[in-house]
Design a protein around this motif. Sequence first.
Motif, PDB file in Angstrom:
ATOM      1  N   GLN A   1       1.134  -1.014  -0.278  1.00 21.90           N
ATOM      2  CA  GLN A   1      -0.070   0.140   0.026  1.00 21.90           C
ATOM      3  C   GLN A   1       0.746   1.260  -0.190  1.00 21.90           C
ATOM      4  OE1 GLN A   1      -3.344   0.391  -0.582  1.00 21.90           O
ATOM      5  NE2 GLN A   1      -3.649  -2.096   0.157  1.00 21.90           N
ATOM      6  N   ARG A   2       2.022   1.559   0.674  1.00 20.85           N
ATOM      7  CA  ARG A   2       2.901   2.540   0.830  1.00 20.85           C
ATOM      8  C   ARG A   2       3.200   2.779  -0.442  1.00 20.85           C
ATOM      9  NH1 ARG A   2       3.219   4.689   6.307  1.00 20.85           N
ATOM     10  NH2 ARG A   2       1.238   2.652   7.702  1.00 20.85           N
ATOM     11  N   ASN A   3       3.835   1.072  -0.792  1.00 24.06           N
ATOM     12  CA  ASN A   3       5.277   1.736  -1.779  1.00 24.06           C
ATOM     13  C   ASN A   3       4.064   1.976  -3.262  1.00 24.06           C
ATOM     14  OD1 ASN A   3       7.133   1.792  -3.230  1.00 24.06           O
ATOM     15  ND2 ASN A   3       7.426  -0.327  -3.734  1.00 24.06           N
ATOM     16  N   ILE A   4       3.360   1.192  -3.740  1.00 23.19           N
ATOM     17  CA  ILE A   4       2.557   1.206  -4.879  1.00 23.19           C
ATOM     18  C   ILE A   4       0.814   1.457  -5.159  1.00 23.19           C
ATOM     19  CG2 ILE A   4       4.160   0.339  -6.334  1.00 23.19           C
ATOM     20  CD1 ILE A   4       3.072  -2.473  -6.331  1.00 23.19           C
ATOM     21  N   ASN A   5       0.293   1.734  -3.214  1.00 25.23           N
ATOM     22  CA  ASN A   5      -0.266   1.904  -3.481  1.00 25.23           C
ATOM     23  C   ASN A   5      -1.942   1.137  -4.179  1.00 25.23           C
ATOM     24  OD1 ASN A   5      -2.465   4.321  -2.622  1.00 25.23           O
ATOM     25  ND2 ASN A   5      -2.873   5.228  -4.564  1.00 25.23           N
ATOM     26  N   CYS A   6      -1.519  -0.120  -3.721  1.00 27.05           N
ATOM     27  CA  CYS A   6      -2.405  -0.920  -4.282  1.00 27.05           C
ATOM     28  C   CYS A   6      -2.432  -1.699  -3.068  1.00 27.05           C
ATOM     29  CB  CYS A   6      -3.068  -1.390  -5.039  1.00 27.05           C
ATOM     30  SG  CYS A   6      -0.865  -2.167  -5.991  1.00 27.05           S
ATOM     31  N   SER A   7      -3.225  -3.463  -3.140  1.00 25.22           N
ATOM     32  CA  SER A   7      -1.902  -4.268  -2.351  1.00 25.22           C
ATOM     33  C   SER A   7      -1.594  -5.889  -3.577  1.00 25.22           C
ATOM     34  CB  SER A   7      -4.285  -4.633  -2.203  1.00 25.22           C
ATOM     35  OG  SER A   7      -4.765  -5.662  -3.453  1.00 25.22           O
ATOM     36  N   ILE A   8      -1.209  -6.625  -2.162  1.00 27.65           N
ATOM     37  CA  ILE A   8      -0.391  -7.315  -2.980  1.00 27.65           C
ATOM     38  C   ILE A   8      -1.245  -7.904  -4.683  1.00 27.65           C
ATOM     39  CG2 ILE A   8       0.802  -9.991  -3.318  1.00 27.65           C
ATOM     40  CD1 ILE A   8       1.163  -9.045  -0.001  1.00 27.65           C
ATOM     41  N   GLN A   9      -2.761  -8.184  -4.243  1.00 31.47           N
ATOM     42  CA  GLN A   9      -3.044  -9.018  -4.728  1.00 31.47           C
ATOM     43  C   GLN A   9      -3.836  -8.100  -6.065  1.00 31.47           C
ATOM     44  OE1 GLN A   9      -3.715 -12.102  -4.795  1.00 31.47           O
ATOM     45  NE2 GLN A   9      -4.681 -11.886  -7.726  1.00 31.47           N
ATOM     46  N   GLN A  10      -3.701  -6.565  -6.005  1.00 30.79           N
ATOM     47  CA  GLN A  10      -4.318  -6.009  -7.481  1.00 30.79           C
ATOM     48  C   GLN A  10      -2.508  -5.253  -8.172  1.00 30.79           C
ATOM     49  OE1 GLN A  10      -5.442  -2.523  -4.160  1.00 30.79           O
ATOM     50  NE2 GLN A  10      -7.966  -2.663  -4.805  1.00 30.79           N
ATOM     51  N   SER A  11      -1.866  -5.315  -7.671  1.00 28.42           N
ATOM     52  CA  SER A  11      -0.464  -5.100  -7.768  1.00 28.42           C
ATOM     53  C   SER A  11      -0.472  -5.910  -9.281  1.00 28.42           C
ATOM     54  CB  SER A  11       0.777  -5.328  -6.925  1.00 28.42           C
ATOM     55  OG  SER A  11       0.985  -6.092  -5.996  1.00 28.42           O
ATOM     56  N   LEU A  12      -0.316  -7.784  -8.514  1.00 25.35           N
ATOM     57  CA  LEU A  12      -0.001  -8.631  -9.523  1.00 25.35           C
ATOM     58  C   LEU A  12      -0.807  -8.099 -10.748  1.00 25.35           C
ATOM     59  CD1 LEU A  12       0.152 -11.873  -7.685  1.00 25.35           C
ATOM     60  CD2 LEU A  12       1.882 -10.421  -8.059  1.00 25.35           C
ATOM     61  N   GLN A  13      -2.747  -7.998 -10.453  1.00 24.59           N
ATOM     62  CA  GLN A  13      -3.308  -7.868 -11.278  1.00 24.59           C
ATOM     63  C   GLN A  13      -3.144  -6.847 -12.739  1.00 24.59           C
ATOM     64  OE1 GLN A  13      -7.296  -7.020 -10.011  1.00 24.59           O
ATOM     65  NE2 GLN A  13      -7.579  -9.808  -9.394  1.00 24.59           N
TER      66      GLN A  13
END
Length: 299
Positions: free
Chosen positions: A110-122
């Motif tokens: 969240q702090r680094n790329i402003n989304c959850s792990i799952q959202q980042s993978l998507q």
Amino acid sequence: MSLPRSVELVEVGPRDGLQNEAQPISVADKVRLVEDLTTAGLRNIEVGSFVSPKWVPQMAGSAEVFAALTPRPGVTYAALTPNLRGLEDALAAGVREVAVFAAASEAFSQRNINCSIQQSLQRFEPIMARAQAEGVRVRGYVSCVLGCPYQGEVRAEEVAPVAEALMAMGCYQVSLGDTLGTGTAGATRRLFEVVGARVPRAQLAGHFHDTYGQAIANVYASLLEGIGVFDSSVAGLGGCPYAKGATGNVATEDLVYLLQGLGIETGIDLDLLVAAGQRISAVLGRASGSRVARARAAG
Ligand SMILES: CC(C)(COP(=O)([O-])OP(=O)([O-])OC[C@H]1O[C@@H](n2cnc3c(N)ncnc32)[C@H](O)[C@@H]1OP(=O)([O-])[O-])[C@@H](O)C(=O)NCCC(=O)NCCSC(=O)C[C@@](C)(O)CC(=O)[O-]
């Protein structure tokens, strides 16, 4: 397990090293750093990031740095791309290898790329598809593999599925990042035992920040686990903007000294590497973070 005969280094100084610097660093100085590193024999260099300039202002000029580089044969010049916009900008700048970055900790994601792990993978899926269509290789990172500045402890079992997901979506290699630099040799061995059971060790890399002075020990522990690719930062530059207090990566000079002492081939000229680190340290107005470079300067 016996130690590998050769090791590949991924120099992240121009990106991970400089991204946290508050003072402006000119495009010319960044380009000179990359050129000094290639002259010293580094063959994989992370040059910059195509991220939001509001989030990481120091990387805003990455396209100019790529434009000003004279590519040398056999050298890979890579960039971080957190989303499709970043990839498109990287492609427009002529980049032929990119890296996507996820985390093993929800709070850090969240702090680094402003989304959850799952959202980042998507978010990475369209990057993978577009990169594949362009013939561009994609490396994956997992941050906070040995601890998180917000969450505290991170178990190896939380790292493994993220690394596996990055491999499954087409990354050619996954670098496991001790972002905070609190990891120990024992925890590092366990990390590679657990993750290595789900991702081939030949496709894993180690990325150790040196906050607690354990990075060299963690590299050695990784070598004992059969890991043969390490990220490092000349002069020990760096730190992550989203991991306060964390220092830079293991210094490339110190890593090369360790590997030479083990008789492991790197193809890097240590004298030229030390000179590259001294030059960028002078630009930044401080002493090199490499113990080897400081000892040589004193001797
Ligand atoms: C991922 C985002 C963009 C999400 O940021 P967001 O705010 O959620 O994204 P958004 O899509 O809502 O966009 C917000 C603004 O950013 C712009 N934008 C959107 N994307 C881009 C882009 N690619 N390039 C340039 N601009 C971009 C977009 O156009 C918009 O501009 P505005 O309308 O406000 O003017 C943001 O959180 C970000 O850039 N984060 C970067 C974090 C970063 O670089 N961290 C350091 C690297 S990771 C690291 O160091 C760890 C590692 C890899 O070394 C391993 C280890 O040690 O663990």
